[in-house]
Write a protein that holds these residues in place. Structure first.
Motif, PDB file in Angstrom:
ATOM      1  N   GLN A  25      -3.624   9.406   6.218  1.00 12.14           N
ATOM      2  CA  GLN A  25      -3.455  10.410   5.157  1.00 12.14           C
ATOM      3  C   GLN A  25      -4.769  11.116   4.830  1.00 12.14           C
ATOM      4  OE1 GLN A  25      -0.554  11.233   4.453  1.00 12.14           O
ATOM      5  NE2 GLN A  25       0.581   9.454   5.198  1.00 12.14           N
ATOM      6  N   SER A  50      -5.110   1.466   6.148  1.00 10.01           N
ATOM      7  CA  SER A  50      -3.938   1.921   5.395  1.00 10.01           C
ATOM      8  C   SER A  50      -4.050   3.392   5.006  1.00 10.01           C
ATOM      9  CB  SER A  50      -3.778   1.074   4.127  1.00 10.01           C
ATOM     10  OG  SER A  50      -3.486  -0.261   4.451  1.00 10.01           O
ATOM     11  N   ALA A  51      -5.256   3.824   4.661  1.00 13.39           N
ATOM     12  CA  ALA A  51      -5.433   5.180   4.136  1.00 13.39           C
ATOM     13  C   ALA A  51      -5.844   6.193   5.195  1.00 13.39           C
ATOM     14  CB  ALA A  51      -6.491   5.162   3.022  1.00 13.39           C
ATOM     15  N   SER A  94       0.799  -1.231   0.000  1.00 12.62           N
ATOM     16  CA  SER A  94       0.000   0.000   0.000  1.00 12.62           C
ATOM     17  C   SER A  94       0.829   1.276   0.000  1.00 12.62           C
ATOM     18  CB  SER A  94      -0.928   0.011   1.223  1.00 12.62           C
ATOM     19  OG  SER A  94      -1.864  -1.021   1.159  1.00 12.62           O
ATOM     20  N   ASN A  95       2.011   1.254   0.620  1.00 10.70           N
ATOM     21  CA  ASN A  95       2.757   2.495   0.805  1.00 10.70           C
ATOM     22  C   ASN A  95       3.150   3.154  -0.510  1.00 10.70           C
ATOM     23  OD1 ASN A  95       2.582   2.369   3.570  1.00 10.70           O
ATOM     24  ND2 ASN A  95       4.550   1.349   3.844  1.00 10.70           N
ATOM     25  N   MET A 146       0.144   4.564  -2.228  1.00  9.53           N
ATOM     26  CA  MET A 146      -0.343   5.766  -1.554  1.00  9.53           C
ATOM     27  C   MET A 146       0.500   6.990  -1.906  1.00  9.53           C
ATOM     28  SD  MET A 146      -1.263   6.141   2.490  1.00  9.53           S
ATOM     29  CE  MET A 146      -1.733   4.422   2.451  1.00  9.53           C
ATOM     30  N   MET A 185      -6.663   5.544  -5.700  1.00  8.91           N
ATOM     31  CA  MET A 185      -6.074   4.405  -5.010  1.00  8.91           C
ATOM     32  C   MET A 185      -7.190   3.680  -4.283  1.00  8.91           C
ATOM     33  SD  MET A 185      -3.404   4.223  -1.849  1.00  8.91           S
ATOM     34  CE  MET A 185      -3.069   2.666  -1.043  1.00  8.91           C
ATOM     35  N   LEU A 232      -5.176  12.924   1.324  1.00  9.86           N
ATOM     36  CA  LEU A 232      -6.005  12.110   0.436  1.00  9.86           C
ATOM     37  C   LEU A 232      -7.467  12.455   0.686  1.00  9.86           C
ATOM     38  CD1 LEU A 232      -4.378   8.551   0.736  1.00  9.86           C
ATOM     39  CD2 LEU A 232      -4.309  10.049  -1.278  1.00  9.86           C
ATOM     40  N   ALA A 273      -7.706   1.110  -1.169  1.00  9.45           N
ATOM     41  CA  ALA A 273      -6.917   0.665  -0.010  1.00  9.45           C
ATOM     42  C   ALA A 273      -7.838   0.335   1.146  1.00  9.45           C
ATOM     43  CB  ALA A 273      -5.938   1.761   0.410  1.00  9.45           C
TER      44      ALA A 273
END
Length: 326
Positions: free
Chosen positions: A215, A211-212, A190-191, A194, A205, A221, A207
């Motif tokens: 951000q 994970s998101a 994921s990194n 992202m 993206m 995001l 995710a």
């Protein structure tokens, strides 16, 4: 002769020797540490949830858990290790949707079947999947994405943590529901995806919410929608894909504890009871929500039914996607 007479007498009195011995052995369990295999590296969502549950159950019961990270091949190596382990209750694994119900249809090398080779003990949590874009993106809603994709098919690029993951397939299910074609850009985790999404190198993206989440909260995001049936507790203002007008999209990733098949039923029940007791505590619920996940209590039978039904359901989904890994 004496043994035979004793056995006959016991049966006549309504007793048998085997159940009594089995009951005694189970009542003494555990007498040593319990290994909990985590089939992903330290620091990820699976690792965090596994250690959270293990620590809390240890505090309640004084059982000793030994978390053991065994990453590789999308989490299938750790699962396969527990499939081969002795069914004693001392070998457990934190499995998830990707490596249990998707991977068997995706990896040619995977031969295990969850309902046959593993016994479901306790559902721990599930995580919604989010469709996000850069904070500076022209896309403000999911409808904006659909309109652009219909005007210019396969011009909209989206990143995912990898080919054939549940997250990748969630994007494909959304595309089919919306009647559009997006261009998939798979990443190794994921990194990297992202970073490119924040920089605008990919338009979207897909995710997991954990994970998101950081951000999105930092304003780097913009979350357009989540693919689960209900909104994420961590992102309550973000609509579901269904609320955005595209029905029949309900995809999330779940996590749960499993043991090798033939693990004694009373041991399975004991573990499940203690795990569910911990999962019902308000402080643990808050801790799981802080990770962007959603706790959900299930009996072992309910969890087993979920795993079996999704195992069958994901075969045609993987086949339609065309994804296949060695």
């Amino acid at each position: 002769m004496l043994k035979a007479m004793l056995a006959t007498a016991l049966v006549a009195c309504g007793f048998t020797t085997t159940p009594v011995l089995a009951q005694t052995a189970s009542s003494q369990w555990p007498t040593k540490p319990i290994r909990l295999v985590i089939p992903f590296p330290p620091g990820g969502g699976t690792d965090i949830l596994a250690r959270l549950v293990a620590n809390q159950v240890s505090q309640e019961t004084k059982w000793t858990f030994v978390p053991d990270n065994k990453p590789g091949a999308g989490g299938t190596l750790g699962i396969a290790e527990i499939v081969r382990a002795a069914p004693t209750g001392y070998e457990l694994v934190m499995g998830q949707k990707d490596n249990l119900v998707v991977a068997p249809w995706l990896y040619k090398s995977v031969s295990y079947v969850p309902g046959r080779d593993l016994v479901a003990i306790s559902h721990v949590a599930y995580t919604p999947i989010a469709i996000v874009t850069s904070a500076n993106s022209r896309f403000k809603t999911l409808a904006d994405v659909v309109a652009a994709a219909k005007a210019h098919p396969e011009s909209i690029k989206y990143g995912s943590p990898g080919n054939g993951t549940t997250i990748h397939l969630a994007a494909e299910i959304f595309s089919q529901a919306a009647g559009i074609k997006l261009l998939h850009v798979p990443y190794k985790g994921s990194n990297a995806a992202m970073m490119d999404a924040m920089a605008g190198n990919v338009d979207l993206m897909v995710a997991s919410v954990p994970s998101a989440l950081a951000q999105v909260k930092a304003g780097k995001l913009r979350a357009l929608a989540v693919t689960s049936a209900t909104r994420s507790t961590s992102l309550p203002n973000v609509p579901t894909v269904a609320e955005s007008g595209y029905r029949n999209v309900d995809v999330s990733t779940w996590y749960g504890i499993f043991a090798p098949a033939k693990t004694p039923a009373d041991v399975v029940e004991r573990i499940g009871t203690e795990v569910n007791k911990v999962l019902a505590r308000p402080d643990v619920i808050r801790a799981i929500h802080e990770q962007g996940a959603e706790p959900k209590l299930m009996s072992a039978a309910q969890f087993a039914e979920l795993v079996t039904s999704e195992y069958k359901a994901w075969k045609p989904i993987v086949e339609r996607s065309g994804a296949k890994l060695d």
